[in-house]
Scaffold this motif. Structure first.
Motif, PDB file in Angstrom:
ATOM      1  N   SER A  15      40.119  41.490  44.631  1.00 60.62           N
ATOM      2  CA  SER A  15      40.631  41.436  43.268  1.00 60.62           C
ATOM      3  C   SER A  15      39.512  40.982  42.341  1.00 60.62           C
ATOM      4  CB  SER A  15      41.816  40.475  43.171  1.00 60.62           C
ATOM      5  OG  SER A  15      41.417  39.173  43.476  1.00 60.62           O
ATOM      6  N   ASP A  19      42.221  39.315  37.218  1.00 58.73           N
ATOM      7  CA  ASP A  19      43.350  40.168  37.590  1.00 58.73           C
ATOM      8  C   ASP A  19      44.641  39.391  37.413  1.00 58.73           C
ATOM      9  OD1 ASP A  19      42.229  42.544  38.155  1.00 58.73           O
ATOM     10  OD2 ASP A  19      42.275  42.342  40.338  1.00 58.73           O
ATOM     11  N   HIS A  82      38.246  45.065  35.046  1.00 61.85           N
ATOM     12  CA  HIS A  82      38.914  44.758  36.310  1.00 61.85           C
ATOM     13  C   HIS A  82      38.848  45.918  37.298  1.00 61.85           C
ATOM     14  CE1 HIS A  82      40.309  41.243  34.227  1.00 61.85           C
ATOM     15  NE2 HIS A  82      40.895  41.991  33.317  1.00 61.85           N
ATOM     16  N   ILE A  83      37.700  46.563  37.389  1.00 63.72           N
ATOM     17  CA  ILE A  83      37.491  47.649  38.340  1.00 63.72           C
ATOM     18  C   ILE A  83      37.097  47.030  39.677  1.00 63.72           C
ATOM     19  CG2 ILE A  83      36.101  49.688  38.885  1.00 63.72           C
ATOM     20  CD1 ILE A  83      37.872  50.193  36.520  1.00 63.72           C
ATOM     21  N   THR A  84      37.906  47.270  40.693  1.00 63.78           N
ATOM     22  CA  THR A  84      37.611  46.802  42.042  1.00 63.78           C
ATOM     23  C   THR A  84      37.766  47.970  43.000  1.00 63.78           C
ATOM     24  OG1 THR A  84      39.905  46.176  42.485  1.00 63.78           O
ATOM     25  CG2 THR A  84      38.468  44.479  41.527  1.00 63.78           C
ATOM     26  N   SER A  86      40.099  48.081  45.310  1.00 62.02           N
ATOM     27  CA  SER A  86      41.456  48.056  45.868  1.00 62.02           C
ATOM     28  C   SER A  86      42.135  49.409  45.659  1.00 62.02           C
ATOM     29  CB  SER A  86      42.275  46.946  45.213  1.00 62.02           C
ATOM     30  OG  SER A  86      42.557  47.277  43.875  1.00 62.02           O
ATOM     31  N   ASP A  88      44.868  50.078  44.341  1.00 66.48           N
ATOM     32  CA  ASP A  88      45.517  50.157  43.029  1.00 66.48           C
ATOM     33  C   ASP A  88      44.576  50.699  41.954  1.00 66.48           C
ATOM     34  OD1 ASP A  88      47.713  49.030  44.222  1.00 66.48           O
ATOM     35  OD2 ASP A  88      47.285  47.001  43.483  1.00 66.48           O
ATOM     36  N   ASN A  89      43.280  50.572  42.163  1.00 66.18           N
ATOM     37  CA  ASN A  89      42.308  50.973  41.148  1.00 66.18           C
ATOM     38  C   ASN A  89      41.711  52.352  41.386  1.00 66.18           C
ATOM     39  OD1 ASN A  89      42.326  48.747  39.409  1.00 66.18           O
ATOM     40  ND2 ASN A  89      41.142  47.559  40.871  1.00 66.18           N
ATOM     41  N   THR A  90      42.271  53.130  42.291  1.00 60.93           N
ATOM     42  CA  THR A  90      41.704  54.444  42.597  1.00 60.93           C
ATOM     43  C   THR A  90      41.674  55.333  41.357  1.00 60.93           C
ATOM     44  OG1 THR A  90      42.533  54.259  44.855  1.00 60.93           O
ATOM     45  CG2 THR A  90      41.902  56.443  44.102  1.00 60.93           C
ATOM     46  N   ASN A  92      41.627  54.413  38.220  1.00 58.36           N
ATOM     47  CA  ASN A  92      40.651  53.880  37.260  1.00 58.36           C
ATOM     48  C   ASN A  92      39.227  54.273  37.657  1.00 58.36           C
ATOM     49  OD1 ASN A  92      42.718  52.681  35.868  1.00 58.36           O
ATOM     50  ND2 ASN A  92      42.399  50.666  36.774  1.00 58.36           N
ATOM     51  N   ILE A  93      38.927  54.184  38.945  1.00 60.87           N
ATOM     52  CA  ILE A  93      37.588  54.521  39.420  1.00 60.87           C
ATOM     53  C   ILE A  93      37.326  56.011  39.245  1.00 60.87           C
ATOM     54  CG2 ILE A  93      36.119  54.634  41.468  1.00 60.87           C
ATOM     55  CD1 ILE A  93      37.473  51.997  42.347  1.00 60.87           C
TER      56      ILE A  93
END
Length: 134
Positions: A15, A19, A82-84, A86, A88-90, A92-93
């Motif tokens: 995270s 977050d 908050h790009i990680t 995880s 959940d962030n696919t 966003n990436i």
């Protein structure tokens, strides 16, 4: 199926600072933003002060500035966007990668077109002489 304690531990490691989670306190979120602000300000101050010092060999300054710029982009991506990595962030990436691709295509295509035009365009007098066969 319930998640084991080990899976929760890895989720917490993946995270970004700031977050929002249910058990996340407001003070910890503000602390993450302040840490990001401090790091971004520090990298900016170093970038402005670097050319005026003798810490780095003068021809190496542009490379150092690029390194600091990439580091600052990383700070912004992690602390503020908050790009990680995880799951959940696919999205966003992928959106970020697509945006970077479009920017590189526009800049690279523009440079390619301008270079091609510069190479193939002749000044008016020479072009007229070539058409007349002189």
């Amino acid at each position: 199926m319930t998640h084991g304690h080990g899976e929760d531990h890895f989720r917490d490691l993946d995270s970004a600072p700031g977050d929002e989670r249910e058990e996340f306190e407001l003070a910890a979120g503000v602390r993450g933003y302040l840490l990001g602000l401090f790091l971004a300000t520090l990298l900016t101050a170093i970038s402005f002060a670097l050319p005026w010092t003798n810490i780095i060999w003068k021809p190496g300054i542009p490379v150092a500035l690029v390194v600091f710029a990439i580091a600052q982009m990383g700070v912004h991506l992690v602390f503020f966007l908050h790009i990680t990595t995880s799951p959940d962030n696919t999205n966003n990436i992928l959106a970020l990668a697509f945006g970077v691709l479009i920017v590189f295509l526009i800049i690279g295509g523009s440079i390619w077109i301008m270079n091609n035009l510069n190479r193939n365009m002749l000044p008016g007098g020479e072009q007229t002489q070539m058409q007349m066969g002189h």
